[in-house]
Design a protein around this motif. Structure first.
Motif, PDB file in Angstrom:
ATOM      1  N   LEU A  11       0.597  -0.837   0.009  1.00  0.00           N
ATOM      2  CA  LEU A  11       0.638  -0.223   0.058  1.00  0.00           C
ATOM      3  C   LEU A  11       0.544   1.052   0.000  1.00  0.00           C
ATOM      4  O   LEU A  11       0.510   2.292  -0.839  1.00  0.00           O
ATOM      5  CB  LEU A  11      -0.948   0.192   1.034  1.00  0.00           C
ATOM      6  N   LEU A  12       1.660   1.068   0.438  1.00  0.00           N
ATOM      7  CA  LEU A  12       2.651   2.222   1.066  1.00  0.00           C
ATOM      8  C   LEU A  12       3.284   2.594  -0.538  1.00  0.00           C
ATOM      9  O   LEU A  12       3.511   3.769  -0.553  1.00  0.00           O
ATOM     10  CB  LEU A  12       4.027   2.413   2.034  1.00  0.00           C
ATOM     11  N   MET A  13       3.887   1.462  -0.773  1.00  0.00           N
ATOM     12  CA  MET A  13       4.846   1.953  -2.717  1.00  0.00           C
ATOM     13  C   MET A  13       3.680   1.927  -3.057  1.00  0.00           C
ATOM     14  O   MET A  13       3.852   2.840  -4.259  1.00  0.00           O
ATOM     15  CB  MET A  13       4.720  -0.274  -2.472  1.00  0.00           C
ATOM     16  N   ALA A  14       2.537   1.554  -3.509  1.00  0.00           N
ATOM     17  CA  ALA A  14       1.952   1.562  -4.499  1.00  0.00           C
ATOM     18  C   ALA A  14       1.367   3.730  -4.446  1.00  0.00           C
ATOM     19  O   ALA A  14       1.294   4.694  -5.084  1.00  0.00           O
ATOM     20  CB  ALA A  14       0.452   1.539  -4.347  1.00  0.00           C
ATOM     21  N   SER A  21       4.112  10.396  -8.969  1.00  0.00           N
ATOM     22  CA  SER A  21       3.409  10.227 -10.749  1.00  0.00           C
ATOM     23  C   SER A  21       3.363  11.365 -10.874  1.00  0.00           C
ATOM     24  O   SER A  21       2.803  12.312 -11.780  1.00  0.00           O
ATOM     25  CB  SER A  21       2.573   9.360 -11.676  1.00  0.00           C
ATOM     26  N   LEU A  22       2.083  12.042  -9.612  1.00  0.00           N
ATOM     27  CA  LEU A  22       1.479  13.963  -9.801  1.00  0.00           C
ATOM     28  C   LEU A  22       2.790  14.606 -10.011  1.00  0.00           C
ATOM     29  O   LEU A  22       2.215  15.180 -11.054  1.00  0.00           O
ATOM     30  CB  LEU A  22       0.631  13.140  -8.298  1.00  0.00           C
ATOM     31  N   VAL A  30       5.740   3.541 -10.817  1.00  0.00           N
ATOM     32  CA  VAL A  30       4.495   2.149 -10.780  1.00  0.00           C
ATOM     33  C   VAL A  30       5.933   1.215  -9.963  1.00  0.00           C
ATOM     34  O   VAL A  30       6.391   0.524 -10.582  1.00  0.00           O
ATOM     35  CB  VAL A  30       4.593   1.849 -12.305  1.00  0.00           C
ATOM     36  N   ARG A  31       5.012   1.522  -8.663  1.00  0.00           N
ATOM     37  CA  ARG A  31       6.055   0.796  -7.669  1.00  0.00           C
ATOM     38  C   ARG A  31       4.612  -0.264  -6.976  1.00  0.00           C
ATOM     39  O   ARG A  31       3.416   0.069  -6.653  1.00  0.00           O
ATOM     40  CB  ARG A  31       6.674   0.834  -6.265  1.00  0.00           C
ATOM     41  N   GLY A  32       4.977  -1.974  -7.051  1.00  0.00           N
ATOM     42  CA  GLY A  32       3.206  -2.504  -6.014  1.00  0.00           C
ATOM     43  C   GLY A  32       2.982  -3.560  -6.581  1.00  0.00           C
ATOM     44  O   GLY A  32       2.683  -2.486  -7.968  1.00  0.00           O
ATOM     45  N   MET A  33       1.655  -3.296  -5.998  1.00  0.00           N
ATOM     46  CA  MET A  33      -0.028  -3.740  -7.246  1.00  0.00           C
ATOM     47  C   MET A  33      -0.867  -3.024  -6.218  1.00  0.00           C
ATOM     48  O   MET A  33      -0.412  -2.742  -5.434  1.00  0.00           O
ATOM     49  CB  MET A  33       0.461  -5.312  -6.560  1.00  0.00           C
ATOM     50  N   PRO A  34      -2.205  -3.384  -7.191  1.00  0.00           N
ATOM     51  CA  PRO A  34      -3.175  -3.039  -6.867  1.00  0.00           C
ATOM     52  C   PRO A  34      -3.753  -3.489  -5.158  1.00  0.00           C
ATOM     53  O   PRO A  34      -3.624  -4.634  -5.113  1.00  0.00           O
ATOM     54  CB  PRO A  34      -4.015  -3.591  -8.049  1.00  0.00           C
ATOM     55  N   VAL A  35      -4.266  -2.239  -4.810  1.00  0.00           N
ATOM     56  CA  VAL A  35      -4.971  -2.647  -3.273  1.00  0.00           C
ATOM     57  C   VAL A  35      -6.414  -3.530  -3.543  1.00  0.00           C
ATOM     58  O   VAL A  35      -6.972  -4.013  -2.238  1.00  0.00           O
ATOM     59  CB  VAL A  35      -4.621  -2.176  -2.607  1.00  0.00           C
ATOM     60  N   SER A  36      -6.341  -3.340  -4.691  1.00  0.00           N
ATOM     61  CA  SER A  36      -8.209  -3.622  -4.625  1.00  0.00           C
ATOM     62  C   SER A  36      -8.969  -4.074  -5.997  1.00  0.00           C
ATOM     63  O   SER A  36      -8.165  -2.986  -6.911  1.00  0.00           O
ATOM     64  CB  SER A  36      -9.230  -2.753  -4.183  1.00  0.00           C
ATOM     65  N   ILE A  37      -9.713  -5.404  -6.127  1.00  0.00           N
ATOM     66  CA  ILE A  37     -10.175  -5.351  -7.988  1.00  0.00           C
ATOM     67  C   ILE A  37     -11.570  -5.389  -7.515  1.00  0.00           C
ATOM     68  O   ILE A  37     -11.862  -5.550  -6.690  1.00  0.00           O
ATOM     69  CB  ILE A  37      -8.649  -6.384  -8.265  1.00  0.00           C
ATOM     70  N   THR A 286       0.964 -12.098 -17.315  1.00  0.00           N
ATOM     71  CA  THR A 286       0.517 -12.686 -16.095  1.00  0.00           C
ATOM     72  C   THR A 286       0.075 -10.802 -15.719  1.00  0.00           C
ATOM     73  O   THR A 286      -0.076  -9.995 -16.184  1.00  0.00           O
ATOM     74  CB  THR A 286       1.521 -12.401 -15.157  1.00  0.00           C
ATOM     75  N   PHE A 287      -0.551 -10.931 -14.417  1.00  0.00           N
ATOM     76  CA  PHE A 287      -1.457  -9.491 -14.182  1.00  0.00           C
ATOM     77  C   PHE A 287      -0.442  -8.433 -13.787  1.00  0.00           C
ATOM     78  O   PHE A 287      -0.428  -7.120 -14.289  1.00  0.00           O
ATOM     79  CB  PHE A 287      -2.279  -9.250 -13.044  1.00  0.00           C
ATOM     80  N   ARG A 288       1.092  -8.891 -13.269  1.00  0.00           N
ATOM     81  CA  ARG A 288       1.815  -8.431 -13.366  1.00  0.00           C
ATOM     82  C   ARG A 288       2.872  -7.815 -14.318  1.00  0.00           C
ATOM     83  O   ARG A 288       2.716  -5.993 -15.041  1.00  0.00           O
ATOM     84  CB  ARG A 288       3.199  -9.156 -12.442  1.00  0.00           C
ATOM     85  N   GLU A 289       2.683  -8.306 -15.548  1.00  0.00           N
ATOM     86  CA  GLU A 289       3.193  -7.862 -16.450  1.00  0.00           C
ATOM     87  C   GLU A 289       2.497  -7.103 -16.667  1.00  0.00           C
ATOM     88  O   GLU A 289       2.669  -6.165 -17.882  1.00  0.00           O
ATOM     89  CB  GLU A 289       3.085  -9.076 -17.935  1.00  0.00           C
ATOM     90  N   ILE A 290       0.969  -7.133 -17.124  1.00  0.00           N
ATOM     91  CA  ILE A 290       0.034  -6.607 -17.671  1.00  0.00           C
ATOM     92  C   ILE A 290       0.185  -4.827 -16.394  1.00  0.00           C
ATOM     93  O   ILE A 290       0.520  -3.778 -17.085  1.00  0.00           O
ATOM     94  CB  ILE A 290      -1.656  -6.769 -17.443  1.00  0.00           C
TER      95      ILE A 290
END
Length: 325
Positions: A11-14, A21-22, A30-37, A286-290
Motif C-alpha cells: 500500500l505504501l509503495m502504491a 507520478s503526480l 509504478v511500484r507495488g500492486m493494486p490494493v483492490s480489484i 500475468t497481472f504483473r506484466e500487464i
C-alpha cells in the motif's frame, strides 16, 4: 516471500508511486500492486435498465461468464496484496452458475457483491449471510412499483423488498457479520421517496447509500436529472448538461484498483463499461506484466497530461464535490 507486512508495505509503495507520478508528470512511477480489484463475474443481466450499458443493449463487447479457473489463477497472484475485492462490474453477478464458489474462494479477503436483488430467495439468503461475503449491496431504486420499474425495467419491487427482509432476518438468525447496504440510484422519478427508503433501511438494519445517476443517453438527461442539485452529477450550462466534475488531471484508480472483465481483460476502471481501453489479457499475460506494461504506462501518462480528453473520464464521479452519493 509473503508475510503479514506484505499488504501494508505494498500500500505504501502504491501510494508513493502515485504521488511521485503526480509530481513528475513525465516520469510515470509504478511500484507495488493494486490494493483492490473489481472482477466481472458476468455482464449478463435479467433487467433492462435504460441507462445501463448492459441492460439497455448498447454494450458493444460480447457477453459471457467468467471462468472460475481464470479467477483462481488471478487471485493466487494478487491475493497477497489485496485488501478488497468486488465481485461485480456490469451485469448481475448472481446469474453466474458458480456464484457462491467465487465468494468461497475469496474467504479471508474483504469481498463485496452488488445485486439487483431478484435472486435473494429463502435458500440463497441464508446461504449468502454464511458465505464469508463481507458486504452485500442491493439496489432499491424506488419505493413503489411505478417509480421502481421506470428505471429497473422488468424488475419487481416486492421481490426485492422481500429478498432484503429475508437477508436481514438471516443475518440476525445466524449472527452474521456481513454488512447489508441498500443503494438508491436517485433520479427525478424517485427522489421524493428517499425518506421512505431510509426508513425501510433502518427498520431492517441496513445502511443506505444514495448514488448519483449516470446517464449514457444524453437526450434523456433532463428526464432523469433530480430536482435537488445535491443528488445530481450534472448541471445545465448553455443548454447542455455537463458533469459537475471538472476532471482534474489525476486518477488514483490507475495505481490502486483496476477492473477485470469476465473474459480476462484488464481495464483501467469501472467507467470503462465497453472495455475500450484494454491494458492486457490475463489469458496471455500475468497481472504483473500487464500492470507494469506499456499499455498502462501510456494510459497513466495520458491521464496526468489531459484527463478531459479521455471519453470515459467525462462521466466520472471520482473527486466530485457537492453531490451526495
Amino acid at each position: 516471500m509473503i508475510s503479514h507486512f506484505t499488504k501494508p508495505v505494498n500500500l505504501l509503495m502504491a501510494g508513493s508511486s502515485y504521488l511521485g507520478s503526480l509530481f513528475s508528470k513525465d516520469r510515470i512511477v509504478v511500484r507495488g500492486m493494486p490494493v483492490s480489484i473489481s472482477t466481472e463475474l458476468t455482464n449478463n443481466c435479467n433487467l433492462k435498465c435504460p441507462e445501463c450499458s448492459s441492460g439497455s443493449g448498447q454494450m458493444k463487447r460480447g457477453h459471457g461468464f467468467m471462468d472460475i479457473n481464470l479467477f483462481k489463477r488471478v487471485l493466487k497472484e494478487l491475493e497477497p496484496y489485496l485488501y478488497n475485492i468486488n465481485l461485480y462490474f456490469q451485469g448481475e453477478p448472481m446469474l453466474h452458475p458458480h456464484f457462491f464458489s467465487f465468494i468461497d474462494i475469496c474467504r479471508g479477503l474483504h469481498s463485496t457483491v452488488s445485486t439487483n436483488g431478484h435472486f435473494l430467495s429463502p435458500d440463497y439468503s441464508g446461504k449468502i449471510v454464511n458465505s464469508g461475503l463481507s458486504r452485500l449491496i442491493v439496489s432499491l431504486d424506488g419505493f413503489d412499483q411505478d417509480s421502481y420499474s421506470a428505471y429497473r425495467v422488468n424488475g419487481n419491487l416486492e421481490t426485492v423488498l422481500e429478498g432484503l427482509r429475508l437477508v436481514a432476518a438471516a443475518k440476525d438468525k445466524h449472527k452474521s457479520s456481513m454488512k447489508l447496504e441498500i443503494q438508491l440510484l436517485v433520479n427525478r422519478i424517485n427522489e421524493h421517496q428517499v425518506p421512505q427508503v431510509r426508513s425501510f433501511a433502518k427498520r431492517i438494519g441496513a445502511t443506505l447509500k444514495l448514488k448519483s445517476m449516470q446517464v449514457i443517453n444524453e437526450e434523456n438527461t433532463g428526464k432523469w436529472l433530480p430536482a435537488e442539485a445535491k443528488y445530481s452529477r450534472y448541471e445545465l450550462a448553455d443548454n447542455i448538461y455537463i458533469n459537475k466534475n471538472r476532471i482534474p488531471d489525476r486518477c488514483a484508480r490507475l495505481w490502486f484498483n483496476p477492473v477485470i472483465t469476465w473474459d480476462g481483460k484488464v481495464i483501467p476502471c469501472c467507467f470503462d463499461k465497453d472495455a475500450e481501453h484494454i491494458m492486457g489479457d490475463l489469458n496471455q499475460e500475468t497481472f504483473r506484466e500487464i500492470w507494469n506494461g506499456p499499455g498502462y504506462r501510456v494510459f497513466r501518462k495520458a491521464i496526468l497530461k489531459d484527463r478531459s480528453m479521455i471519453e470515459i473520464c467525462r462521466n466520472c464521479t471520482s473527486g466530485l464535490a457537492g453531490v451526495e452519493y
